[in-house]
Design an enzyme around this catalytic site. Structure first.
Site, PDB file in Angstrom:
ATOM      1  N   GLY A 153      45.494  48.191  26.935  1.00  0.00           N
ATOM      2  CA  GLY A 153      45.991  49.361  27.634  1.00  0.00           C
ATOM      3  C   GLY A 153      47.359  49.099  28.238  1.00  0.00           C
ATOM      4  O   GLY A 153      48.090  48.194  27.810  1.00  0.00           O
ATOM      5  N   ILE A 155      48.341  47.736  31.120  1.00  0.00           N
ATOM      6  CA  ILE A 155      48.572  46.448  31.776  1.00  0.00           C
ATOM      7  C   ILE A 155      48.734  45.309  30.772  1.00  0.00           C
ATOM      8  O   ILE A 155      49.707  44.545  30.845  1.00  0.00           O
ATOM      9  CB  ILE A 155      47.468  46.153  32.805  1.00  0.00           C
ATOM     10  CG1 ILE A 155      47.587  47.140  33.974  1.00  0.00           C
ATOM     11  CG2 ILE A 155      47.533  44.713  33.299  1.00  0.00           C
ATOM     12  CD1 ILE A 155      46.409  47.140  34.923  1.00  0.00           C
ATOM     13  N   THR A 234      41.992  39.621  35.718  1.00  0.00           N
ATOM     14  CA  THR A 234      42.578  40.499  36.736  1.00  0.00           C
ATOM     15  C   THR A 234      42.022  41.917  36.585  1.00  0.00           C
ATOM     16  O   THR A 234      42.595  42.867  37.100  1.00  0.00           O
ATOM     17  CB  THR A 234      44.112  40.550  36.610  1.00  0.00           C
ATOM     18  OG1 THR A 234      44.461  40.931  35.275  1.00  0.00           O
ATOM     19  CG2 THR A 234      44.738  39.213  36.948  1.00  0.00           C
ATOM     20  N   SER A 235      40.913  42.054  35.879  1.00  0.00           N
ATOM     21  CA  SER A 235      40.391  43.378  35.552  1.00  0.00           C
ATOM     22  C   SER A 235      39.242  43.783  36.470  1.00  0.00           C
ATOM     23  O   SER A 235      39.442  44.496  37.444  1.00  0.00           O
ATOM     24  CB  SER A 235      39.954  43.409  34.083  1.00  0.00           C
ATOM     25  OG  SER A 235      39.635  44.716  33.679  1.00  0.00           O
ATOM     26  N   ARG A 236      38.028  43.339  36.166  1.00  0.00           N
ATOM     27  CA  ARG A 236      36.846  43.621  36.978  1.00  0.00           C
ATOM     28  C   ARG A 236      35.984  42.364  37.021  1.00  0.00           C
ATOM     29  O   ARG A 236      35.755  41.714  35.989  1.00  0.00           O
ATOM     30  CB  ARG A 236      36.020  44.786  36.410  1.00  0.00           C
ATOM     31  CG  ARG A 236      36.674  46.162  36.541  1.00  0.00           C
ATOM     32  CD  ARG A 236      36.688  46.613  37.998  1.00  0.00           C
ATOM     33  NE  ARG A 236      37.199  47.971  38.165  1.00  0.00           N
ATOM     34  CZ  ARG A 236      38.458  48.278  38.410  1.00  0.00           C
ATOM     35  NH1 ARG A 236      39.367  47.298  38.482  1.00  0.00           N
ATOM     36  NH2 ARG A 236      38.840  49.534  38.570  1.00  0.00           N
ATOM     37  N   GLU A 265      32.622  40.826  46.256  1.00  0.00           N
ATOM     38  CA  GLU A 265      33.854  40.859  47.053  1.00  0.00           C
ATOM     39  C   GLU A 265      33.562  41.422  48.434  1.00  0.00           C
ATOM     40  O   GLU A 265      32.880  42.453  48.550  1.00  0.00           O
ATOM     41  CB  GLU A 265      34.916  41.711  46.343  1.00  0.00           C
ATOM     42  CG  GLU A 265      35.373  41.102  45.029  1.00  0.00           C
ATOM     43  CD  GLU A 265      36.472  41.904  44.335  1.00  0.00           C
ATOM     44  OE1 GLU A 265      36.770  43.041  44.771  1.00  0.00           O
ATOM     45  OE2 GLU A 265      37.039  41.388  43.360  1.00  0.00           O
ATOM     46  N   HIS A 284      41.767  39.714  44.934  1.00  0.00           N
ATOM     47  CA  HIS A 284      41.863  41.059  44.341  1.00  0.00           C
ATOM     48  C   HIS A 284      43.118  41.779  44.828  1.00  0.00           C
ATOM     49  O   HIS A 284      43.068  42.935  45.226  1.00  0.00           O
ATOM     50  CB  HIS A 284      40.611  41.888  44.670  1.00  0.00           C
ATOM     51  CG  HIS A 284      40.393  43.024  43.707  1.00  0.00           C
ATOM     52  ND1 HIS A 284      39.153  43.529  43.425  1.00  0.00           N
ATOM     53  CD2 HIS A 284      41.272  43.758  42.961  1.00  0.00           C
ATOM     54  CE1 HIS A 284      39.251  44.524  42.556  1.00  0.00           C
ATOM     55  NE2 HIS A 284      40.532  44.677  42.261  1.00  0.00           N
TER      56      HIS A 284
END
Length: 324
Positions: A153, A155, A234-236, A265, A284
């Site tokens: 996508g 990013i 760095t996504s989920r 988190e 995050h």
């Protein structure tokens, strides 16, 4: 008309007010960070537009919104909103698809470099008074190696652009929804997931989290990766099975990991990754810059205001609701 901002997290909503002013809408703020369902219903039952950050909007809540035409999410993901229920009611859901793409791709690149050059370990060693310490793994030259992108996508495309100066051997891309010719034109090679795992020296995750992708990186996936490989997420957080990652790092199944997002988190006190020398952690914050925050606030409100003015924003994610 009335626009409601739910779970307020910003010092000012001047940008949002300016956008809604163009549509002639009054802005109401729910000023606490974690509003109750009753509070949300009380303010939103007669709202024409809603802008939301993290508050979950399930089917039951949506059923009580009497006038709502659009819900705009502060962010790219919108899994906290029941899209099927919103579509059934004819409520458009808008996101900010190009939000923080420069920031997150920068974060992924920074984590990758910190792992590849062992920056965290060497910084800690120097501070302790050590010099020329033996690192947890060998350091290898980046040039000529293969970098794998899971998802392609906004990013990862930005990251791909930034990687072009490293003289990589190849960039492998796994994304079932992107055409092979498009990837080839960008200078990558489209591959299946197993091929990416087996051939990549470095892997950066940029996929959405859903039932199919939860724990996409599990023990089986790690077993297919190179022992010298680096994983960046760095996504989920839920895309990676934390227990399997810990085992892979401890056993030498993979070499390093750079993790900005986590399954839990904030990270718990007994988080095993905290004690590992071959892990770089962040809280995050890949999304953050002052410019990205301003863009997010303005673009989310602008999309919602466009709907109130009878326009269809490009960022509508449930296009079936347009026909309702």
């Amino acid at each position: 008309m009335k626009a409601v901002i739910i779970d307020d997290r910003y010092e000012s909503h001047a940008l949002e007010r300016e956008e809604f002013k163009k549509a002639g809408a009054e802005v109401v703020e729910i000023t606490n960070v974690n509003p109750s369902d009753d509070q949300i219903v009380s303010e939103c039952k007669d709202a024409d537009a809603i802008v939301v950050n993290l508050a979950p909007l399930g089917a039951e809540l949506l059923s009580k919104f009497e006038k709502c035409r659009v819900i705009a999410r502060y962010g790219v993901g919108y899994d906290s909103i029941d899209a099927a229920a919103a579509t059934e009611k004819g409520i458009l859901i808008c996101n900010v698809p190009d939000y923080c793409m420069e920031e997150v791709s920068d974060q992924a690149l920074a984590l990758f470099m910190a792992c590849a050059r062992q920056i965290r370990f060497r910084d800690a060693s120097v501070r302790k008074g050590d010099w020329d310490a033996n690192g947890p793994t060998p350091i290898y030259r980046i040039a000529g190696r293969k970098f794998g992108l899971v998802g392609y996508g906004h990013i990862p495309r930005a990251l791909h652009r930034k990687l072009k100066g490293f003289n990589l051997g190849e960039v492998l891309i796994y994304d079932p929804f992107v055409d092979e010719d498009e990837i080839k034109k960008a200078g990558g090679r489209k591959v299946d997931f197993d091929t990416l795992l087996k051939e990549s020296d470095y892997v950066s995750i940029h996929a959405p989290l859903n039932d199919k992708t939860k724990h996409l990186f599990n023990a089986e996936a790690f077993s297919k990766m190179k022992p010298s490989s680096i994983l960046v997420n760095t996504s989920r957080g839920g895309l990676v099975d934390t227990a399997a990652l810990v085992d892979a790092l401890k056993s030498g199944r993979i070499a390093w990991a750079g993790i900005d997002v986590h399954e839990q988190e904030p990270a718990p006190a007994d988080y095993p990754l905290k004690a590992m020398d071959n892990v770089v952690l962040s809280d995050h914050k890949g999304f953050y810059s002052e410019e990205a925050q301003a863009d997010l606030q303005q673009k989310a409100a602008r999309a919602a205001a466009q709907v109130l003015m009878g326009e269809i924003p490009a960022s509508v994610v449930n296009k079936a609701a347009i026909k309702k």
